[in-house]
Design a protein around this motif. Structure first.
Motif, mmCIF file in Angstrom:
data_model
loop_
_atom_site.group_PDB
_atom_site.id
_atom_site.type_symbol
_atom_site.label_atom_id
_atom_site.label_comp_id
_atom_site.label_asym_id
_atom_site.label_seq_id
_atom_site.Cartn_x
_atom_site.Cartn_y
_atom_site.Cartn_z
ATOM 1 N N THR A 1 5.733 4.649 -16.673
ATOM 2 C CA THR A 1 4.454 5.123 -16.013
ATOM 3 C C THR A 1 4.514 4.934 -14.408
ATOM 4 O OG1 THR A 1 3.431 4.987 -18.029
ATOM 5 C CG2 THR A 1 1.986 5.168 -16.280
ATOM 6 N N ILE A 2 4.126 6.226 -13.769
ATOM 7 C CA ILE A 2 3.728 5.834 -12.375
ATOM 8 C C ILE A 2 2.414 5.995 -12.290
ATOM 9 C CG2 ILE A 2 4.136 8.275 -11.747
ATOM 10 C CD1 ILE A 2 5.547 7.481 -9.202
ATOM 11 N N SER A 3 2.164 5.038 -10.951
ATOM 12 C CA SER A 3 0.451 4.989 -10.693
ATOM 13 C C SER A 3 0.480 4.859 -9.132
ATOM 14 C CB SER A 3 -0.342 4.380 -11.623
ATOM 15 O OG SER A 3 0.138 2.912 -11.353
ATOM 16 N N ARG A 4 -0.803 5.135 -8.679
ATOM 17 C CA ARG A 4 -0.764 4.693 -7.074
ATOM 18 C C ARG A 4 -2.272 4.334 -6.906
ATOM 19 N NH1 ARG A 4 0.404 10.032 -3.663
ATOM 20 N NH2 ARG A 4 -0.733 9.156 -1.890
ATOM 21 N N ASP A 5 -2.282 3.278 -5.937
ATOM 22 C CA ASP A 5 -3.552 2.959 -5.408
ATOM 23 C C ASP A 5 -3.664 3.645 -3.940
ATOM 24 O OD1 ASP A 5 -5.792 1.822 -4.566
ATOM 25 O OD2 ASP A 5 -5.412 -0.217 -5.491
ATOM 26 N N ASN A 6 -4.448 4.574 -3.919
ATOM 27 C CA ASN A 6 -4.434 5.228 -2.314
ATOM 28 C C ASN A 6 -5.227 4.232 -1.507
ATOM 29 O OD1 ASN A 6 -3.207 7.883 -3.475
ATOM 30 N ND2 ASN A 6 -5.331 8.398 -4.079
ATOM 31 N N LYS B 1 -4.810 1.151 -1.467
ATOM 32 C CA LYS B 1 -3.872 0.091 -0.730
ATOM 33 C C LYS B 1 -2.603 0.912 -0.315
ATOM 34 C CE LYS B 1 -5.745 -3.398 -3.948
ATOM 35 N NZ LYS B 1 -5.260 -4.473 -4.784
ATOM 36 N N ASN B 2 -2.449 2.251 -0.336
ATOM 37 C CA ASN B 2 -1.191 2.825 -0.119
ATOM 38 C C ASN B 2 -0.091 2.230 -0.678
ATOM 39 O OD1 ASN B 2 -2.466 4.430 1.868
ATOM 40 N ND2 ASN B 2 -1.919 3.179 3.478
ATOM 41 N N THR B 3 -0.065 1.987 -2.075
ATOM 42 C CA THR B 3 0.677 1.547 -2.864
ATOM 43 C C THR B 3 1.258 2.321 -4.305
ATOM 44 O OG1 THR B 3 0.107 -0.737 -2.211
ATOM 45 C CG2 THR B 3 1.154 -0.594 -4.312
ATOM 46 N N VAL B 4 2.303 2.501 -4.498
ATOM 47 C CA VAL B 4 2.707 2.898 -5.718
ATOM 48 C C VAL B 4 3.619 1.950 -6.667
ATOM 49 C CG1 VAL B 4 5.019 3.642 -4.821
ATOM 50 C CG2 VAL B 4 4.019 4.871 -6.678
ATOM 51 N N TYR B 5 3.208 2.158 -8.068
ATOM 52 C CA TYR B 5 3.565 1.385 -9.082
ATOM 53 C C TYR B 5 4.534 1.879 -9.942
ATOM 54 C CZ TYR B 5 -0.446 -1.311 -7.408
ATOM 55 O OH TYR B 5 -1.184 -2.164 -6.531
ATOM 56 N N LEU B 6 5.734 1.386 -10.625
ATOM 57 C CA LEU B 6 6.269 1.965 -11.695
ATOM 58 C C LEU B 6 6.343 0.933 -12.798
ATOM 59 C CD1 LEU B 6 7.859 4.545 -12.600
ATOM 60 C CD2 LEU B 6 10.024 3.018 -11.998
ATOM 61 N N GLN B 7 5.602 1.208 -13.939
ATOM 62 C CA GLN B 7 5.618 0.232 -15.006
ATOM 63 C C GLN B 7 6.826 0.736 -16.051
ATOM 64 O OE1 GLN B 7 3.643 -2.301 -16.084
ATOM 65 N NE2 GLN B 7 5.021 -2.464 -17.533
ATOM 66 N N LEU C 1 7.475 -2.432 -10.966
ATOM 67 C CA LEU C 1 7.839 -2.297 -9.593
ATOM 68 C C LEU C 1 6.595 -1.928 -8.779
ATOM 69 C CD1 LEU C 1 11.065 -0.447 -9.853
ATOM 70 C CD2 LEU C 1 10.756 -2.917 -9.883
ATOM 71 N N SER C 2 6.363 -2.554 -7.514
ATOM 72 C CA SER C 2 5.562 -1.962 -6.452
ATOM 73 C C SER C 2 6.023 -1.710 -5.290
ATOM 74 C CB SER C 2 4.313 -3.169 -6.349
ATOM 75 O OG SER C 2 3.807 -3.708 -7.461
ATOM 76 N N CYS C 3 5.199 -0.830 -4.585
ATOM 77 C CA CYS C 3 5.793 -0.192 -3.270
ATOM 78 C C CYS C 3 4.788 -0.170 -2.431
ATOM 79 C CB CYS C 3 6.429 0.882 -3.361
ATOM 80 S SG CYS C 3 7.170 1.658 -1.793
ATOM 81 N N ALA C 4 4.457 -0.945 -1.431
ATOM 82 C CA ALA C 4 3.379 -0.855 -0.381
ATOM 83 C C ALA C 4 3.753 -0.352 0.767
ATOM 84 C CB ALA C 4 2.764 -2.236 -0.264
ATOM 85 N N ALA C 5 3.136 0.742 1.356
ATOM 86 C CA ALA C 5 3.194 1.330 2.836
ATOM 87 C C ALA C 5 2.380 0.900 3.713
ATOM 88 C CB ALA C 5 2.961 2.904 2.503
ATOM 89 N N SER C 6 2.999 0.612 4.686
ATOM 90 C CA SER C 6 2.152 0.001 5.859
ATOM 91 C C SER C 6 2.480 0.718 7.496
ATOM 92 C CB SER C 6 2.073 -1.476 5.835
ATOM 93 O OG SER C 6 3.446 -1.775 6.323
ATOM 94 N N GLY C 7 1.654 0.591 8.314
ATOM 95 C CA GLY C 7 2.130 1.088 9.582
ATOM 96 C C GLY C 7 0.968 2.265 9.961
ATOM 97 N N SER C 8 1.453 3.327 10.772
ATOM 98 C CA SER C 8 0.733 4.387 11.518
ATOM 99 C C SER C 8 0.714 5.342 10.311
ATOM 100 C CB SER C 8 1.311 4.774 12.577
ATOM 101 O OG SER C 8 0.281 5.884 13.277
ATOM 102 N N ILE C 9 -0.436 5.279 9.297
ATOM 103 C CA ILE C 9 -0.453 6.182 8.212
ATOM 104 C C ILE C 9 -1.750 6.937 8.134
ATOM 105 C CG2 ILE C 9 -0.856 6.499 5.695
ATOM 106 C CD1 ILE C 9 1.014 3.828 5.492
ATOM 107 N N PHE C 10 -1.899 8.230 8.494
ATOM 108 C CA PHE C 10 -3.185 8.872 8.233
ATOM 109 C C PHE C 10 -3.499 9.165 6.894
ATOM 110 C CE2 PHE C 10 -6.615 11.745 9.614
ATOM 111 C CZ PHE C 10 -6.629 12.571 8.656
ATOM 112 N N SER C 11 -2.341 9.756 6.093
ATOM 113 C CA SER C 11 -2.476 10.136 4.591
ATOM 114 C C SER C 11 -0.917 10.001 4.053
ATOM 115 C CB SER C 11 -3.276 11.253 4.403
ATOM 116 O OG SER C 11 -2.410 12.358 4.709
ATOM 117 N N ILE C 12 -1.021 9.856 2.667
ATOM 118 C CA ILE C 12 0.300 9.842 1.916
ATOM 119 C C ILE C 12 0.435 10.981 0.920
ATOM 120 C CG2 ILE C 12 1.959 8.594 0.539
ATOM 121 C CD1 ILE C 12 1.016 6.017 1.831
#
Length: 122
Positions: free
Chosen positions: A68-73, A75-81, A20-31
């Motif tokens: 396994t959860i991981s994230r790509d800061n 790309k503001n994206t989190v994954y769930l393998q 699974l992938s989840c990408a965040a977008s918009g007015s983001i300073f930090s997650i």
């Protein structure tokens, strides 16, 4: 405003894998933190896994050693393998994120994705 868009759900046989992938977008300073929850009709939404910006992760006992959860800061994206899937993993999976928006002086807010169905057949 912030949007979370999930992808990667589907139908898989028991023992199979999905990512699974989840990408965040918009007015983001930090997650600050991102996570995955799941919900079966009639049940409460439950935490599957979470990960903070520094990389430390937390898992539900039922998925430890399989997910396994991981994230790509960048790309503001989190994954769930998800490996070794079981029929009891069948649910709608939601991602969430605690986001500090712009301007960063505002308190962080929590956002949810729309959900993606994962179905594991026996």
């Amino acid at each position: 405003q912030v949007q979370l868009v999930e992808s990667g759900g589907g139908l898989v046989q028991a023992g199979g894998s999905l990512r699974l992938s989840c990408a965040a977008s918009g007015s983001i300073f930090s997650i600050n933190a991102m996570g995955w929850y799941r919900q079966v009709p009639g049940n409460q939404r439950e935490l599957v896994a979470s990960i903070i910006s520094g990389g430390r992760s937390n898992y539900a006992d039922s998925v430890k050693g399989r997910f396994t959860i991981s994230r790509d800061n960048a790309k503001n994206t989190v994954y769930l393998q998800m490996n070794s899937l079981k029929p009891e993993d069948t649910a709608v999976y939601y991602c969430d994120a605690e986001v500090t928006g712009n301007p960063p002086s505002l308190p962080p807010s929590r956002y949810w994705g729309q959900g993606t169905q994962v179905t594991v057949s026996s």
